[in-house]
Design an enzyme around this catalytic site. Structure first.
Site, PDB file in Angstrom:
ATOM      1  N   GLY A   1      -0.730   0.139  -2.505  1.00 22.20           N
ATOM      2  CA  GLY A   1      -0.164  -0.655  -3.588  1.00 22.20           C
ATOM      3  C   GLY A   1      -0.568  -2.114  -3.535  1.00 22.20           C
TER       4      GLY A   1
ATOM      5  CG  ASN B   1       6.533  -1.482  -7.637  1.00 22.23           C
ATOM      6  OD1 ASN B   1       5.909  -0.800  -8.448  1.00 22.23           O
ATOM      7  ND2 ASN B   1       6.851  -1.038  -6.423  1.00 22.23           N
TER       8      ASN B   1
ATOM      9  CG  PHE C   1       0.316   5.417 -10.459  1.00 20.68           C
ATOM     10  CD1 PHE C   1       0.823   4.883  -9.279  1.00 20.68           C
ATOM     11  CD2 PHE C   1       0.322   6.808 -10.601  1.00 20.68           C
ATOM     12  CE1 PHE C   1       1.334   5.706  -8.276  1.00 20.68           C
ATOM     13  CE2 PHE C   1       0.827   7.636  -9.602  1.00 20.68           C
ATOM     14  CZ  PHE C   1       1.342   7.070  -8.441  1.00 20.68           C
TER      15      PHE C   1
ATOM     16  CB  SER D   1       4.784   6.443  -7.770  1.00 20.84           C
ATOM     17  OG  SER D   1       5.116   5.446  -8.720  1.00 20.84           O
TER      18      SER D   1
ATOM     19  CG  ASN E   1       7.676   2.532 -10.861  1.00 20.20           C
ATOM     20  OD1 ASN E   1       8.848   2.420 -11.225  1.00 20.20           O
ATOM     21  ND2 ASN E   1       7.219   1.980  -9.752  1.00 20.20           N
ATOM     22  CB  THR E   2       3.962   8.129 -12.861  1.00 26.12           C
ATOM     23  OG1 THR E   2       3.089   7.029 -12.613  1.00 26.12           O
ATOM     24  CG2 THR E   2       3.265   9.129 -13.777  1.00 26.12           C
TER      25      THR E   2
ATOM     26  CE  LYS F   1       4.060   5.612   0.168  1.00 28.05           C
ATOM     27  NZ  LYS F   1       3.314   4.357  -0.066  1.00 28.05           N
TER      28      LYS F   1
ATOM     29  CG  ASN G   1       6.303   5.446  -2.907  1.00 31.05           C
ATOM     30  OD1 ASN G   1       6.425   4.278  -3.261  1.00 31.05           O
ATOM     31  ND2 ASN G   1       5.255   6.183  -3.212  1.00 31.05           N
TER      32      ASN G   1
HETATM   33  C1  FMN Z   1       4.280  -4.038  -5.502  1.00 34.67           C
HETATM   34  C2  FMN Z   1       4.231  -2.711  -4.862  1.00 34.67           C
HETATM   35  C3  FMN Z   1       3.315  -1.764  -5.304  1.00 34.67           C
HETATM   36  C4  FMN Z   1       3.246  -0.507  -4.689  1.00 34.67           C
HETATM   37  N1  FMN Z   1       2.327   0.391  -5.130  1.00 34.67           N
HETATM   38  C5  FMN Z   1       2.213   1.588  -4.491  1.00 34.67           C
HETATM   39  C6  FMN Z   1       1.217   2.514  -4.873  1.00 34.67           C
HETATM   40  O1  FMN Z   1       0.399   2.271  -5.768  1.00 34.67           O
HETATM   41  N2  FMN Z   1       1.177   3.714  -4.224  1.00 34.67           N
HETATM   42  C7  FMN Z   1       2.042   4.026  -3.207  1.00 34.67           C
HETATM   43  O2  FMN Z   1       1.952   5.109  -2.632  1.00 34.67           O
HETATM   44  N3  FMN Z   1       2.980   3.152  -2.803  1.00 34.67           N
HETATM   45  C8  FMN Z   1       3.077   1.934  -3.422  1.00 34.67           C
HETATM   46  N4  FMN Z   1       4.034   1.054  -3.007  1.00 34.67           N
HETATM   47  C9  FMN Z   1       4.967   1.445  -1.923  1.00 34.67           C
HETATM   48  C10 FMN Z   1       4.516   0.937  -0.554  1.00 34.67           C
HETATM   49  O3  FMN Z   1       3.285   1.497  -0.188  1.00 34.67           O
HETATM   50  C11 FMN Z   1       5.564   1.267   0.521  1.00 34.67           C
HETATM   51  O4  FMN Z   1       5.641   2.669   0.651  1.00 34.67           O
HETATM   52  C12 FMN Z   1       6.957   0.731   0.191  1.00 34.67           C
HETATM   53  O5  FMN Z   1       6.865  -0.520  -0.454  1.00 34.67           O
HETATM   54  C13 FMN Z   1       7.828   0.562   1.439  1.00 34.67           C
HETATM   55  O6  FMN Z   1       7.270  -0.357   2.340  1.00 34.67           O
HETATM   56  P1  FMN Z   1       7.720  -1.913   2.413  1.00 34.67           P
HETATM   57  O7  FMN Z   1       9.200  -1.954   2.433  1.00 34.67           O
HETATM   58  O8  FMN Z   1       7.066  -2.435   3.651  1.00 34.67           O
HETATM   59  O9  FMN Z   1       7.155  -2.566   1.173  1.00 34.67           O
HETATM   60  C14 FMN Z   1       4.120  -0.209  -3.615  1.00 34.67           C
HETATM   61  C15 FMN Z   1       5.034  -1.156  -3.168  1.00 34.67           C
HETATM   62  C16 FMN Z   1       5.105  -2.397  -3.773  1.00 34.67           C
HETATM   63  C17 FMN Z   1       6.104  -3.406  -3.269  1.00 34.67           C
END
Ligand code: FMN
Length: 364
Positions: free
Chosen positions: A62, A110, A114, A173, A175-176, A214, A243
């Site tokens: 992400g 967020n 995607f 995710s 958001n989809t 995941k 996630n």
């Molecule tokens: C801005 C943002 C965008 C993200 N986009 C994705 C993504 O495209 N695909 C995905 O598998 N996880 C995505 N994540 C989730 C992170 O990979 C992670 O699993 C989640 O944020 C928990 O970790 P953290 O608390 O250290 O952020 C996103 C997280 C954030 C904050």
């Protein structure tokens, strides 16, 4: 160098809208020359999924969605980088604003949905760096308007296997619309059969490509039973737990921002993420390793994640609040723990507290 970058860039990044700050961070990493990372202490090395990680700290998916800066991130000291989520075709994601900071809680919400340049540019970039070394995995997803989501995953794994150290099937995710339904037993079994078949078909030319799944931290425990049992039967190489969450813990102070739709990450996610990781660990019974993500913002939090069941960890939101120095801080803390405990390898910690964590009251 990293300290300097943090001191100069972070105040600026803070006054920008979160998404502009993110875009600026990617641009800076593209153009600021960084020296190669110092060699890691050998005691931080981890072997998992047939890969040798110099240290267990990964950049979560992400951040570098389009594989623009994986080598810069490796130079910052990460032991591995997961780029993506990549979708087959380009798509814009949701309208802005779609990224929010909860400063008082050190959390992020967020609903990007995607946003992706699509497979072609990422494939070109990863192919151009394929001989550079370093562990770079790719996280794949389905297009929002796809008529056949399973085919999206199967097609992407076939295309990326040759240029990625591993592939993560992201079905978590929030958001989809409907994506997380792919975690339901019958669909998941189908999906894994399809992607593993696609992976196996290209293995003779692409070489071995570990496949990770995941999952969301919001699964019910009966659903987690199913997911783990299918993942074991289908012989995935590992799971990432997990996630962002669509739940909103009671402890959140920034009640206004907390009402924004989307996935919550960062410090407020950690209790739930640690719990789901431990629940997964006890179900997996050591058959494959786990990657722990969710709320790591200190060395202690990273060690806690390993003790709950993680062989490797990933960070994202913690970097927003703590800066890039967090990576070095975690390494120092892990080495300190090994010395204090008279241990020689991080594997000693993995899952040590899993049973205890699953016996605690459910995090609210
Ligand atoms: C801005 C943002 C965008 C993200 N986009 C994705 C993504 O495209 N695909 C995905 O598998 N996880 C995505 N994540 C989730 C992170 O990979 C992670 O699993 C989640 O944020 C928990 O970790 P953290 O608390 O250290 O952020 C996103 C997280 C954030 C904050």
């Amino acid at each position: 160098m990293i300290g300097l970058f943090d001191r100069l860039a972070r105040p600026l990044l803070y006054v920008l809208a979160p998404e502009d700050a993110h875009n600026l961070a990617i641009r800076s990493l593209k153009f600021v020359p960084l020296p190669p990372a110092a060699r890691d202490d050998r005691r931080l090395a981890v072997r998992a999924f047939g890969l040798n990680f110099p240290n267990p700290i990964g950049m979560a998916a992400g951040f570098d969605k389009n594989a623009e800066v994986p080598d810069a991130l490796l130079r910052l000291g990460f032991g591995f980088v997961e780029v993506g989520t990549i979708t087959p075709k380009p798509q814009p994601g949701n309208p802005r604003p779609r990224l929010f900071r909860l400063n008082d809680d050190q959390g992020v919400i967020n609903r990007l949905g995607f946003n992706s340049q699509g497979a072609d540019p990422a494939l070109r970039r990863l192919a151009a760096r394929a001989q550079s070394g370093g562990i770079v995995g790719i996280n794949i997803g389905a297009n929002k308007d796809s008529p056949d989501r399973l085919a999206d995953y199967a097609g992407l794994i076939a295309r990326f296997a040759a240029v990625a150290s591993y592939v993560t099937v992201n079905i978590s995710s929030p958001n989809t619309p409907g994506l997380r339904n792919l975690q339901q037993a019958a669909v998941l079994d189908d999906l894994l059969a399809r992607v593993i078949e696609a992976r196996d078909q290209v293995t003779p030319s692409a070489g071995p490509t570990p496949l990770l799944l995941k999952i969301a931290p919001d699964l019910s425990l009966p659903d987690l039973d199913d997911v783990v049992s299918i993942a074991r039967q289908r012989r995935v190489d590992g799971m990432i737990v997990g996630n962002t969450t669509v739940t909103r813990p009671k402890s959140l102070k920034d009640a206004g921002t907390a009402r924004e739709a989307g996935g919550l990450s960062g410090r407020p996610l950690r209790p739930l993420a640690d719990r789901m990781l431990a629940e997964t660990y006890v179900r997996v019974e050591g058959v494959f390793p786990l990657v722990g993500a969710g709320g790591i913002d200190s060395g202690a939090a990273a060690l806690g994640k390993m003790r709950a069941g993680a062989t490797l960890v990933q960070v994202y939101s913690g970097l927003v609040f703590r800066g890039l120095g967090l990576v070095a801080e975690i390494k120092t803390a892990l080495l300190g723990a090994l010395e204090r405990d008279g241990q020689t390898a991080l594997s000693e910690y993995v899952g040590a507290d899993a049973a205890a964590v699953t016996a605690e009251p459910w995090p609210e």
